[in-house]
Each structure stands twice: as structure tokens, then as C-alpha cells.
Motif scaffolding. Structure first.
Motif, PDB file in Angstrom:
ATOM      1  N   ASP A 321      73.969 -96.366  37.205  1.00 43.90           N
ATOM      2  CA  ASP A 321      73.703 -97.063  36.047  1.00 43.90           C
ATOM      3  C   ASP A 321      73.441 -96.640  34.816  1.00 43.90           C
ATOM      4  O   ASP A 321      73.511 -94.936  34.890  1.00 43.90           O
ATOM      5  N   GLN A 322      73.302 -96.911  33.550  1.00 46.09           N
ATOM      6  CA  GLN A 322      73.173 -95.982  32.376  1.00 46.09           C
ATOM      7  C   GLN A 322      72.100 -95.223  32.492  1.00 46.09           C
ATOM      8  O   GLN A 322      70.733 -95.616  33.194  1.00 46.09           O
ATOM      9  N   PRO A 323      71.953 -94.168  31.791  1.00 46.75           N
ATOM     10  CA  PRO A 323      70.856 -93.306  31.522  1.00 46.75           C
ATOM     11  C   PRO A 323      69.503 -94.022  30.883  1.00 46.75           C
ATOM     12  O   PRO A 323      69.719 -94.795  30.125  1.00 46.75           O
ATOM     13  N   ALA A 324      68.307 -93.794  31.635  1.00 44.65           N
ATOM     14  CA  ALA A 324      67.279 -94.480  31.217  1.00 44.65           C
ATOM     15  C   ALA A 324      66.619 -94.007  30.004  1.00 44.65           C
ATOM     16  O   ALA A 324      66.435 -92.512  30.081  1.00 44.65           O
ATOM     17  N   LYS A 325      66.287 -94.767  29.179  1.00 48.06           N
ATOM     18  CA  LYS A 325      65.666 -94.251  27.833  1.00 48.06           C
ATOM     19  C   LYS A 325      64.561 -95.211  27.720  1.00 48.06           C
ATOM     20  O   LYS A 325      64.294 -96.189  27.388  1.00 48.06           O
ATOM     21  N   VAL A 326      63.257 -94.337  28.344  1.00 48.34           N
ATOM     22  CA  VAL A 326      61.915 -95.206  28.333  1.00 48.34           C
ATOM     23  C   VAL A 326      61.000 -94.637  27.167  1.00 48.34           C
ATOM     24  O   VAL A 326      60.576 -93.338  27.210  1.00 48.34           O
ATOM     25  N   LYS A 327      60.696 -95.539  26.332  1.00 53.70           N
ATOM     26  CA  LYS A 327      59.651 -95.214  25.373  1.00 53.70           C
ATOM     27  C   LYS A 327      58.155 -95.569  25.565  1.00 53.70           C
ATOM     28  O   LYS A 327      58.049 -96.863  26.205  1.00 53.70           O
ATOM     29  N   VAL A 328      57.086 -94.713  26.009  1.00 47.32           N
ATOM     30  CA  VAL A 328      55.969 -95.051  26.351  1.00 47.32           C
ATOM     31  C   VAL A 328      55.094 -95.194  25.016  1.00 47.32           C
ATOM     32  O   VAL A 328      55.146 -94.486  24.051  1.00 47.32           O
ATOM     33  N   SER A 329      54.242 -96.294  24.820  1.00 44.50           N
ATOM     34  CA  SER A 329      53.641 -96.547  23.723  1.00 44.50           C
ATOM     35  C   SER A 329      52.363 -95.715  23.877  1.00 44.50           C
ATOM     36  O   SER A 329      51.993 -94.988  24.381  1.00 44.50           O
ATOM     37  N   ALA A 330      52.040 -95.257  22.425  1.00 43.09           N
ATOM     38  CA  ALA A 330      50.715 -94.831  21.944  1.00 43.09           C
ATOM     39  C   ALA A 330      49.873 -95.429  20.975  1.00 43.09           C
ATOM     40  O   ALA A 330      50.509 -96.296  20.330  1.00 43.09           O
ATOM     41  N   ARG A 331      48.638 -95.256  20.813  1.00 44.69           N
ATOM     42  CA  ARG A 331      47.935 -96.351  19.899  1.00 44.69           C
ATOM     43  C   ARG A 331      46.962 -95.169  19.141  1.00 44.69           C
ATOM     44  O   ARG A 331      46.662 -94.375  19.571  1.00 44.69           O
ATOM     45  N   MET A 332      46.358 -95.622  18.204  1.00 46.88           N
ATOM     46  CA  MET A 332      45.460 -94.947  17.318  1.00 46.88           C
ATOM     47  C   MET A 332      44.127 -95.152  17.949  1.00 46.88           C
ATOM     48  O   MET A 332      43.745 -96.259  18.430  1.00 46.88           O
ATOM     49  N   LEU A 333      43.150 -94.000  17.773  1.00 46.94           N
ATOM     50  CA  LEU A 333      42.020 -94.126  18.437  1.00 46.94           C
ATOM     51  C   LEU A 333      41.114 -93.583  17.354  1.00 46.94           C
ATOM     52  O   LEU A 333      41.139 -92.589  16.859  1.00 46.94           O
ATOM     53  N   VAL A 334      40.424 -94.437  16.723  1.00 45.32           N
ATOM     54  CA  VAL A 334      39.517 -94.292  15.335  1.00 45.32           C
ATOM     55  C   VAL A 334      38.476 -93.616  15.829  1.00 45.32           C
ATOM     56  O   VAL A 334      37.585 -94.081  16.639  1.00 45.32           O
TER      57      VAL A 334
END
Length: 338
Positions: A321-334
Motif C-alpha cells: 500500500d501507499q506510504p503511511a503519513k500519520v499525524k498525531v494530535s497535540a494540544r495546549m496545556l495552560v
């Protein structure tokens, strides 16, 4: 000395081929139950361990994965390394670490994987680095998953969505009235193509353009990402005339931020009353400051898990299959530094 398969066979009174079949779970229906039990008992008594290198010559597989992670002075990368190793061990693989202490990666100076056959590699890499950069022709045909940064080549990658998380952070601080911003980083991103840029720097530049704000920069000398370098940067920033000093520092990571925090405090500045600051990574150290750091929280566990899942699939033979392009989320910590 290590016990050989031949010694197990001699003690059990059977051939080496029979011992091999039993220990590898092959053609068991052709071997009497009492013989199988005797072989297993003797192998356990002698503490027999299979020769992985001999098996690799026969099967073309070593049961070993290489982990290449740079920047181990940053506890975040230690978390990445430990999480990936745990996933791979649970999957039945041995792990060879080629851990470079410098953030830009000096694996070619360490070279563990140069002489160690592996079935696949997980590598923290910048967009201009590949496995062949360090292993040369040895990298040919070896499945590899790159972690860390978005890439444009045909490769499996897992990376954090720093761009959107940075925009979220900047929107929050702008809403709090900060306008005189400064991006503190170990690399001078000014004038470089965005394709080569870190998502943090790209988001900072785009956001400042959109808001009509002049983007300030403070570049750490010699590409250092240590607490000491951060402390020296904090002292230098504190020494600026108050009229020229930034209102808010966006630090490249929590390690630098923690050093900068101590430098600013040593110089007598109050945080956030005199100067505010943020970091990236969400490390334990940043949350243990007397004023917990406002930062972008990332998960080393998620990054490592997704990388291992892709590599295990590739090593099992799924390379169509096609190369995997996985984006892992990040979030702000106040925290309390803004």
C-alpha cells in the motif's frame, strides 16, 4: 558457556533436527508426546537459548528491530525510546538502540546498527535524513518508519501536528493581550523554505503575518537544546533593556523553557508578570516548576505506538500500500507562565 542445540539433543537421546522441530513448533504431529515433553523439560533444565544469528541465516529474519532516537538529553526523547521498546518487546522482538545524544542525530558516530542485522528500524529523523544517511547500502530493503517531522519523500512517517497546536497556543496568548512575541529556538529558520521548517516555526511565522505582528527570534548558539543553554538565553533576554524585551517567549521545547525560566528568575524577573513564556512537549519537569509551564502537550506513547504498528505491518510483508503519513494530535496545556 551457552548450551547448544546439539547438547539438548544428546541429553534427550534424539537428533538435532527433532529438537529443532519441537522448539520451533513444527511438524509436532510426527513426534510422540512423551518425546516432545522430554525435549522441552531438558531444554528448560539446561537453560537453552536459541542462537538468533544462526536462525537469521536460515530464515532471513533476526527478530530484532533497531531504534534510532536522538536528543536523549531531553526527557521527551527518553520517553519515546522507552515506549517504542516496550511495544516491540511485547510484539516478541528484541531491540537494539542506537541512541545519539545530540538533537540532530550522530548515529554514524555510534554505528551500532552498522554491524547488527535487523528486520526493521524506527528512526527519529529530520526531513533531510534517511536511514541510508547513516547505514549506507546496509539500509537497502530494510523497512523503516520515520518519526518526528513531516516529510515529502515516499516514506512511512509518524509526526505531531505541531502546526495546529502552535496556532491554538498563539491565539490564546494573543487574546490575553500579548503582542511582542519572540520564538526561542536552536535553529535559525528565518529565510528558509517552509518545507524545511518545523511546524512550530512555520505556524509562528504564518500567524504573525496574519496578525500584522513583527516576528521576534532568539536563536540559541550552536544548536544547543539543554537546560544550561536555556538558562544562558534567559539571562541574556533579561539583560535587554525593558523597552526592547519581549512580552512573551515561545520556547522550542520544555527543556529550553525550563532553563530559560531559571535564567529569568535568577536575573530577578517575575513570570508571567514581567515576561511570559510557553514551551512544547508537556514534560514532567515543566509541570514541576513553581509556576507550571504553559506548553503544548504531546504523547510519546501515541507517537511510538503508531510507529510500531506500521513497522510491524511492514515487517510482516505488507509493503504494497501507499506510504503511511500519520499525524498525531497535540494540544495546549495552560499553566501559570502566561
Amino acid at each position: 558457556m551457552a548450551v547448544s542445540l546439539k547438547q539438548v539433543a544428546e541429553r534427550a537421546g534424539v537428533s538435532g533436527a527433532t529438537v529443532s522441530r519441537v522448539l520451533n513448533g513444527k511438524e509436532l504431529d510426527r513426534i510422540p508426546l512423551d518425546t516432545r515433553e522430554r525435549i522441552m523439560r531438558i531444554a528448560q533444565e539446561l537453560d537453552y537459548r536459541p542462537n538468533r544469528f544462526a536462525r537469521s541465516l536460515r530464515d532471513g529474519r533476526t527478530g530484532t528491530v533497531g531504534l534510532m532516537v536522538s536528543g536523549l538529553s531531553n526527557p521527551f526523547f527518553v520517553d519515546v525510546l522507552e515506549a517504542a521498546e516496550l511495544h516491540l518487546i511485547e510484539a516478541g522482538y528484541q531491540v537494539v538502540q542506537d541512541a545519539a545524544p545530540s538533537v540532530r542525530g550522530t548515529y554514524h558516530h555510534h554505528g551500532k546498527l552498522q554491524d547488527w542485522p535487523v528486520d526493521g528500524v524506527i528512526m527519529w529523523a529530520y526531513p533531510d535524513q534517511t536511514l541510508a544517511t547513516f547505514l549506507g547500502s546496509r539500509a537497502h530493503g530494510v523497512p523503516v518508519v520515520y518519526m518526528g517531522y513531516e516529510r515529502k519523500d515516499e516514506a512511512d512517517i509518524v509526526y505531531f501536528d505541531f502546526y495546529e497546536a502552535t496556532r491554538e497556543l498563539l491565539q490564546v496568548v494573543i487574546n490575553r493581550g500579548y503582542r511582542k512575541l519572540c520564538f526561542v529556538c536552536p535553529f535559525d529558520y528565518r529565510g528558509k523554505l517552509e518545507i524545511e521548517m518545523d511546524g512550530r516555526a512555520a505556524a509562528y511565522l504564518d500567524f504573525c503575518r496574519e496578525m500584522g505582528i513583527e516576528p521576534g527570534y532568539f536563536v540559541i548558539p550552536d544548536q544547543q537544546e539543554t537546560r544550561t543553554a536555556g538558562r544562558e538565553a534567559g539571562l541574556a533576554i533579561a539583560a535587554m533593556p525593558a523597552s526592547e524585551r519581549p512580552e512573551l517567549l515561545i520556547c522550542h521545547n520544555d527543556v529550553l523553557a525550563c532553563g530559560i525560566y531559571h535564567g529569568l528568575r535568577r536575573a530577578g524577573l517575575r513570570i508571567p508578570e514581567d515576561i511570559a513564556m510557553t514551551g512544547f512537549d508537556g514534560t514532567e519537569e515543566g509541570q514541576c516548576l513553581d509556576r507550571p509551564l504553559t506548553t503544548v502537550l504531546t504523547s510519546a506513547q501515541d507517537l511510538s505506538r503508531r510507529s510500531c504498528e506500521i513497522l510491524l505491518r511492514r515487517m510482516s510483508g505488507d509493503r504494497t500500500d501507499q506510504p503511511a503519513k500519520v499525524k498525531v494530535s497535540a494540544r495546549m496545556l495552560v499553566g501559570e507562565t502566561t
